[in-house]
Design a protein around this motif. Structure first.
Motif, mmCIF file in Angstrom:
data_model
loop_
_atom_site.group_PDB
_atom_site.id
_atom_site.type_symbol
_atom_site.label_atom_id
_atom_site.label_comp_id
_atom_site.label_asym_id
_atom_site.label_seq_id
_atom_site.Cartn_x
_atom_site.Cartn_y
_atom_site.Cartn_z
ATOM 1 N N LEU A 42 4.055 -4.177 10.497
ATOM 2 C CA LEU A 42 3.837 -2.963 9.717
ATOM 3 C C LEU A 42 3.082 -1.971 10.594
ATOM 4 O O LEU A 42 1.952 -2.220 10.996
ATOM 5 N N GLY A 43 3.698 -0.841 10.895
ATOM 6 C CA GLY A 43 3.106 0.149 11.784
ATOM 7 C C GLY A 43 1.912 0.854 11.173
ATOM 8 O O GLY A 43 1.693 0.846 9.960
ATOM 9 N N ALA A 44 1.127 1.491 12.034
ATOM 10 C CA ALA A 44 -0.083 2.199 11.624
ATOM 11 C C ALA A 44 0.223 3.245 10.553
ATOM 12 O O ALA A 44 1.245 3.926 10.609
ATOM 13 N N ASN A 45 -0.657 3.324 9.576
ATOM 14 C CA ASN A 45 -0.579 4.313 8.497
ATOM 15 C C ASN A 45 0.669 4.206 7.632
ATOM 16 O O ASN A 45 1.015 5.145 6.935
ATOM 17 N N SER A 46 1.362 3.074 7.666
ATOM 18 C CA SER A 46 2.502 2.908 6.764
ATOM 19 C C SER A 46 1.976 2.610 5.366
ATOM 20 O O SER A 46 0.891 2.073 5.196
#
Length: 140
Positions: A42-46
């Motif tokens: 899960l990428g940053a700020n998702s």
């Protein structure tokens, strides 16, 4: 919410727990479960809206907002997030050295670059929303 083994959560990932939050209404009985399957990134700020399932070995791009289920090995980007490619893993003995590999979805066009601007049709340089070229970056 359930995170299976090998899940990577980048910085500032947000998980919601209610679809219609209200400050003055008790929604504890309306919590929805979310399932993040094994080996997902899960990428940053998702942001992951409650009640969905993210499939095995999926990859969620930074800043994406998930509003529906993600299939196994799906690479999702955008707001709302959509599948733009597929992730496949190879063993360390394979040619990729254990890295994830992505392949494009046939017929899919992604018109906006990572800068959020479309390339100018003749020069392929970034352009504004009206097709006008933007000034060159220093050193170009």
């Amino acid at each position: 919410m359930t995170l299976e083994d090998g899940v990577f959560c980048g910085p500032s990932v947000v998980f919601t727990n209610v679809l219609t939050p209200r400050a003055t209404i008790d929604r504890r009985g309306a919590f929805n479960s979310t399932l993040i399957r094994e080996n997902t990134a899960l990428g940053a700020n998702s942001t992951i809206v409650c009640g969905i399932t993210v499939g095995r070995s999926a990859f969620v791009g930074a800043g994406a907002v998930l509003t529906r289920d993600v299939p196994d090995h799906g690479l999702v980007l955008g707001v709302p997030a959509g599948v733009v490619s597929w992730v496949r893993l190879r063993s360390s003995a394979g040619s990729s050295g254990g890295r994830a590999l992505c392949r494009r979805v046939p017929g899919l066009r992604i018109p906006v670059r990572a800068t959020g601007r479309r390339p100018h049709p003749r020069t392929a340089r970034p352009a504004d929303g009206n097709g006008h070229r933007l000034a060159s970056a220093p050193g170009e």
